[in-house]
Design a protein around this motif. Structure first.
Motif, PDB file in Angstrom:
ATOM      1  N   GLY A  57       0.824  -1.207   0.000  1.00  0.00           N
ATOM      2  CA  GLY A  57       0.000   0.000   0.000  1.00  0.00           C
ATOM      3  C   GLY A  57       0.853   1.251   0.000  1.00  0.00           C
ATOM      4  O   GLY A  57       2.052   1.201   0.299  1.00  0.00           O
ATOM      5  N   GLY A  58       0.238   2.376  -0.356  1.00  0.00           N
ATOM      6  CA  GLY A  58       0.980   3.626  -0.404  1.00  0.00           C
ATOM      7  C   GLY A  58       1.278   4.192   0.972  1.00  0.00           C
ATOM      8  O   GLY A  58       0.564   3.918   1.945  1.00  0.00           O
ATOM      9  N   HIS A  59       2.351   4.950   1.066  1.00  0.00           N
ATOM     10  CA  HIS A  59       2.703   5.688   2.280  1.00  0.00           C
ATOM     11  C   HIS A  59       3.191   7.062   1.851  1.00  0.00           C
ATOM     12  O   HIS A  59       3.474   7.301   0.676  1.00  0.00           O
ATOM     13  N   SER A  60       3.307   7.959   2.834  1.00  0.00           N
ATOM     14  CA  SER A  60       3.885   9.267   2.527  1.00  0.00           C
ATOM     15  C   SER A  60       4.985   9.596   3.525  1.00  0.00           C
ATOM     16  O   SER A  60       5.022   9.059   4.639  1.00  0.00           O
ATOM     17  N   ARG A 107       6.017  12.154   9.657  1.00  0.00           N
ATOM     18  CA  ARG A 107       4.960  11.158   9.826  1.00  0.00           C
ATOM     19  C   ARG A 107       4.442  10.738   8.460  1.00  0.00           C
ATOM     20  O   ARG A 107       4.723  11.385   7.455  1.00  0.00           O
ATOM     21  N   CYS A 108       3.670   9.657   8.460  1.00  0.00           N
ATOM     22  CA  CYS A 108       2.928   9.296   7.258  1.00  0.00           C
ATOM     23  C   CYS A 108       1.565   9.953   7.409  1.00  0.00           C
ATOM     24  O   CYS A 108       0.911   9.811   8.446  1.00  0.00           O
ATOM     25  N   SER A 109       1.133  10.661   6.377  1.00  0.00           N
ATOM     26  CA  SER A 109      -0.115  11.420   6.461  1.00  0.00           C
ATOM     27  C   SER A 109      -1.343  10.582   6.094  1.00  0.00           C
ATOM     28  O   SER A 109      -2.467  11.066   6.175  1.00  0.00           O
ATOM     29  N   LEU A 112      -4.778   7.305   9.732  1.00  0.00           N
ATOM     30  CA  LEU A 112      -4.432   6.463  10.881  1.00  0.00           C
ATOM     31  C   LEU A 112      -3.013   5.900  10.884  1.00  0.00           C
ATOM     32  O   LEU A 112      -2.593   5.301  11.868  1.00  0.00           O
ATOM     33  N   HIS A 113      -2.247   6.085   9.828  1.00  0.00           N
ATOM     34  CA  HIS A 113      -0.894   5.510   9.822  1.00  0.00           C
ATOM     35  C   HIS A 113      -0.020   6.118  10.920  1.00  0.00           C
ATOM     36  O   HIS A 113       0.742   5.400  11.558  1.00  0.00           O
ATOM     37  N   GLY A 114      -0.151   7.459  11.109  1.00  0.00           N
ATOM     38  CA  GLY A 114       0.607   8.093  12.184  1.00  0.00           C
ATOM     39  C   GLY A 114       0.190   7.543  13.539  1.00  0.00           C
ATOM     40  O   GLY A 114       1.030   7.260  14.394  1.00  0.00           O
ATOM     41  N   GLY A 117       1.708   4.460  14.576  1.00  0.00           N
ATOM     42  CA  GLY A 117       3.121   4.538  14.934  1.00  0.00           C
ATOM     43  C   GLY A 117       4.036   4.920  13.799  1.00  0.00           C
ATOM     44  O   GLY A 117       5.256   4.900  13.950  1.00  0.00           O
ATOM     45  N   MET A 118       3.440   5.281  12.660  1.00  0.00           N
ATOM     46  CA  MET A 118       4.281   5.604  11.514  1.00  0.00           C
ATOM     47  C   MET A 118       4.702   7.062  11.596  1.00  0.00           C
ATOM     48  O   MET A 118       4.142   7.939  10.922  1.00  0.00           O
ATOM     49  N   LYS A 119       5.679   7.313  12.450  1.00  0.00           N
ATOM     50  CA  LYS A 119       6.220   8.651  12.591  1.00  0.00           C
ATOM     51  C   LYS A 119       7.674   8.592  13.008  1.00  0.00           C
ATOM     52  O   LYS A 119       8.178   7.522  13.370  1.00  0.00           O
TER      53      LYS A 119
HETATM   54 CU   LIG Z   1       1.638   5.123   5.755  1.00  0.00          CU
END
Ligand SMILES: [Cu+2]
Length: 125
Positions: A57-60, A107-109, A112-114, A117-119
C-alpha cells in the motif's frame, strides 16, 4: 608553452570531473513504520533521500517544516506537495536536497498511519 598548457589541462581535468557524489540516506517505509525512524542529516550538505516503500500500500513521507527549511533540488521540487512526498507501494522516490539545521517531525499522512506509529524525527546538525 602551448604543450605545457595542454599537459596542465590534461592533468587537472580528471580532478574537476570527479566531484564527490551527494551523500545518500536510505529510508524504508512499511506498515506502519519508518526505518530508521530517527534520521540524521548534515546541515548544508547536499543529500539524496532515497525513500523506499517495501509495502504493497501507499505511504507518505510528510515533513512540512523540514521541506520548507531545506533547499530542494529543482529536479526534486515537483515530487514534494504540501510538505510531503507520496511513495506508492513497492516503489522508490529519491529527493535531492540540502537540509537546514533543526529538528523536524516526520509522519505518514495517510489515514491512521501516524496513529499506528508511523512517525519519526529528522535531525539536521
Ligand atoms: Cu503510511
Amino acid at each position: 608553452m602551448r604543450h605545457i598548457l595542454l599537459l596542465a589541462s590534461l592533468v587537472l581535468l580528471p580532478v574537476a570531473v570527479t566531484a564527490a557524489p551527494a551523500a545518500e540516506t536510505v529510508v524504508t517505509l512499511s506498515n506502519f513504520n519508518f526505518a530508521p525512524s530517527e534520521i540524521a542529516l548534515h546541515a548544508g550538505v547536499p543529500t539524496v533521500l532515497r525513500l523506499t516503500n517495501s509495502g504493497g500500500g501507499g505511504h507518505s513521507f510528510a515533513a512540512p517544516a523540514f521541506f520548507a527549511a531545506a533547499r530542494l533540488d529543482p529536479s526534486s521540487a515537483p515530487l514534494v506537495h504540501e510538505g510531503k512526498v507520496e511513495i506508492p507501494g513497492h516503489s522508490t522516490v529519491s529527493i535531492a536536497l540540502t537540509p537546514t539545521a533543526g529538528r523536524y517531525p516526520l509522519r505518514c499522512s495517510h489515514t491512521l498511519h501516524g496513529a499506528f506509529g508511523m512517525k519519526g524525527v529528522i535531525t539536521v546538525s
